[in-house]
Design a protein around this motif. Sequence first.
Motif, PDB file in Angstrom:
ATOM      1  N   SER A   1       2.785   2.215  -2.155  1.00 44.75           N
ATOM      2  CA  SER A   1       2.815   2.786  -3.504  1.00 44.75           C
ATOM      3  C   SER A   1       1.682   3.792  -3.751  1.00 44.75           C
ATOM      4  O   SER A   1       1.731   4.538  -4.723  1.00 44.75           O
ATOM      5  CB  SER A   1       2.780   1.681  -4.556  1.00 44.75           C
ATOM      6  OG  SER A   1       1.573   0.984  -4.483  1.00 44.75           O
ATOM      7  N   PHE A   2       0.676   3.809  -2.879  1.00 45.77           N
ATOM      8  CA  PHE A   2      -0.342   4.847  -3.004  1.00 45.77           C
ATOM      9  C   PHE A   2       0.263   6.207  -2.694  1.00 45.77           C
ATOM     10  O   PHE A   2      -0.138   7.215  -3.251  1.00 45.77           O
ATOM     11  CB  PHE A   2      -1.527   4.587  -2.065  1.00 45.77           C
ATOM     12  CG  PHE A   2      -2.447   3.509  -2.549  1.00 45.77           C
ATOM     13  CD1 PHE A   2      -3.099   3.625  -3.759  1.00 45.77           C
ATOM     14  CD2 PHE A   2      -2.659   2.379  -1.788  1.00 45.77           C
ATOM     15  CE1 PHE A   2      -3.951   2.637  -4.221  1.00 45.77           C
ATOM     16  CE2 PHE A   2      -3.510   1.380  -2.229  1.00 45.77           C
ATOM     17  CZ  PHE A   2      -4.151   1.511  -3.444  1.00 45.77           C
TER      18      PHE A   2
ATOM     19  N   GLU B   1       0.864  -5.838  -8.408  1.00 41.47           N
ATOM     20  CA  GLU B   1       1.673  -4.737  -7.889  1.00 41.47           C
ATOM     21  C   GLU B   1       2.172  -3.814  -8.995  1.00 41.47           C
ATOM     22  O   GLU B   1       2.355  -2.625  -8.779  1.00 41.47           O
ATOM     23  CB  GLU B   1       2.863  -5.278  -7.090  1.00 41.47           C
ATOM     24  CG  GLU B   1       2.482  -5.950  -5.791  1.00 41.47           C
ATOM     25  CD  GLU B   1       1.818  -5.026  -4.778  1.00 41.47           C
ATOM     26  OE1 GLU B   1       1.963  -3.793  -4.875  1.00 41.47           O
ATOM     27  OE2 GLU B   1       1.136  -5.548  -3.883  1.00 41.47           O
TER      28      GLU B   1
ATOM     29  N   PRO C   1      -1.221  -0.114 -12.174  1.00 36.84           N
ATOM     30  CA  PRO C   1      -1.773   0.956 -11.341  1.00 36.84           C
ATOM     31  C   PRO C   1      -3.186   0.621 -10.859  1.00 36.84           C
ATOM     32  O   PRO C   1      -3.950  -0.031 -11.560  1.00 36.84           O
ATOM     33  CB  PRO C   1      -1.818   2.159 -12.288  1.00 36.84           C
ATOM     34  CG  PRO C   1      -1.053   1.778 -13.496  1.00 36.84           C
ATOM     35  CD  PRO C   1      -0.942   0.296 -13.525  1.00 36.84           C
ATOM     36  N   PHE C   2      -3.473   1.046  -9.658  1.00 34.81           N
ATOM     37  CA  PHE C   2      -4.804   0.943  -9.041  1.00 34.81           C
ATOM     38  C   PHE C   2      -5.224  -0.475  -8.643  1.00 34.81           C
ATOM     39  O   PHE C   2      -6.323  -0.665  -8.161  1.00 34.81           O
ATOM     40  CB  PHE C   2      -5.878   1.574  -9.926  1.00 34.81           C
ATOM     41  CG  PHE C   2      -5.539   2.979 -10.349  1.00 34.81           C
ATOM     42  CD1 PHE C   2      -5.460   3.995  -9.409  1.00 34.81           C
ATOM     43  CD2 PHE C   2      -5.263   3.273 -11.672  1.00 34.81           C
ATOM     44  CE1 PHE C   2      -5.129   5.285  -9.787  1.00 34.81           C
ATOM     45  CE2 PHE C   2      -4.936   4.560 -12.065  1.00 34.81           C
ATOM     46  CZ  PHE C   2      -4.869   5.569 -11.116  1.00 34.81           C
TER      47      PHE C   2
ATOM     48  N   TYR D   1       0.807  -1.211   0.000  1.00 35.46           N
ATOM     49  CA  TYR D   1       0.000   0.000   0.000  1.00 35.46           C
ATOM     50  C   TYR D   1       0.845   1.268   0.000  1.00 35.46           C
ATOM     51  O   TYR D   1       0.334   2.351  -0.249  1.00 35.46           O
ATOM     52  CB  TYR D   1      -0.962   0.019   1.188  1.00 35.46           C
ATOM     53  CG  TYR D   1      -2.011  -1.072   1.132  1.00 35.46           C
ATOM     54  CD1 TYR D   1      -2.632  -1.401  -0.066  1.00 35.46           C
ATOM     55  CD2 TYR D   1      -2.381  -1.765   2.272  1.00 35.46           C
ATOM     56  CE1 TYR D   1      -3.588  -2.407  -0.129  1.00 35.46           C
ATOM     57  CE2 TYR D   1      -3.338  -2.771   2.216  1.00 35.46           C
ATOM     58  CZ  TYR D   1      -3.939  -3.074   1.026  1.00 35.46           C
ATOM     59  OH  TYR D   1      -4.889  -4.066   0.959  1.00 35.46           O
TER      60      TYR D   1
ATOM     61  N   ASP E   1       6.473   0.850  -6.659  1.00 36.03           N
ATOM     62  CA  ASP E   1       6.029  -0.359  -7.368  1.00 36.03           C
ATOM     63  C   ASP E   1       7.137  -0.999  -8.195  1.00 36.03           C
ATOM     64  O   ASP E   1       7.152  -2.207  -8.379  1.00 36.03           O
ATOM     65  CB  ASP E   1       4.837  -0.046  -8.284  1.00 36.03           C
ATOM     66  CG  ASP E   1       3.511  -0.104  -7.544  1.00 36.03           C
ATOM     67  OD1 ASP E   1       3.460  -0.744  -6.482  1.00 36.03           O
ATOM     68  OD2 ASP E   1       2.549   0.492  -8.036  1.00 36.03           O
TER      69      ASP E   1
ATOM     70  N   PRO F   1       4.267   6.182  -5.739  1.00 35.99           N
ATOM     71  CA  PRO F   1       3.995   5.263  -6.852  1.00 35.99           C
ATOM     72  C   PRO F   1       5.248   4.600  -7.444  1.00 35.99           C
ATOM     73  O   PRO F   1       5.176   3.488  -7.950  1.00 35.99           O
ATOM     74  CB  PRO F   1       3.316   6.158  -7.898  1.00 35.99           C
ATOM     75  CG  PRO F   1       2.754   7.295  -7.113  1.00 35.99           C
ATOM     76  CD  PRO F   1       3.682   7.500  -5.959  1.00 35.99           C
TER      77      PRO F   1
ATOM     78  N   ASP G   1      -3.355  -2.175  -6.501  1.00 41.71           N
ATOM     79  CA  ASP G   1      -2.666  -2.393  -5.230  1.00 41.71           C
ATOM     80  C   ASP G   1      -3.613  -2.643  -4.053  1.00 41.71           C
ATOM     81  O   ASP G   1      -3.169  -3.077  -2.999  1.00 41.71           O
ATOM     82  CB  ASP G   1      -1.766  -1.203  -4.894  1.00 41.71           C
ATOM     83  CG  ASP G   1      -0.570  -1.119  -5.817  1.00 41.71           C
ATOM     84  OD1 ASP G   1      -0.229  -2.139  -6.431  1.00 41.71           O
ATOM     85  OD2 ASP G   1       0.021  -0.036  -5.922  1.00 41.71           O
ATOM     86  N   VAL G   2      -4.873  -2.390  -4.220  1.00 38.31           N
ATOM     87  CA  VAL G   2      -5.815  -2.598  -3.122  1.00 38.31           C
ATOM     88  C   VAL G   2      -6.093  -4.081  -2.874  1.00 38.31           C
ATOM     89  O   VAL G   2      -6.627  -4.449  -1.838  1.00 38.31           O
ATOM     90  CB  VAL G   2      -7.151  -1.854  -3.355  1.00 38.31           C
ATOM     91  CG1 VAL G   2      -6.921  -0.363  -3.406  1.00 38.31           C
ATOM     92  CG2 VAL G   2      -7.828  -2.338  -4.607  1.00 38.31           C
TER      93      VAL G   2
END
Length: 91
Positions: free
Chosen positions: A21-22, A59, A62-63, A19, A28, A25, A65-66
Amino acid sequence: MNSKYKKLAMGLVFDAVGYVSFIFPVFDFVWAPLSAYLMTKMYKGKKGKIAAAISFIEEAMPFLDVIPTFTLMWLYTFVFKTKEKKTIIEV
């Protein structure tokens, strides 16, 4: 600590690290291959390699990662697979 629960604790930590990377970025680029490597070390064999590929893609994209990949792999290995084995044995 039981190996099963040690893997769960490590997985939760690794998912939390993902997380980061939020906020950063660029992280990653380092974490995607490292998470794949860690997944192969935690889960051996074919299922570990498949989980590592999924972890890397999750990973790196993008997006995504949740998704808690390590925790989901632990659930698959120790909860869902265990229930499946019990059902087959009971039949």
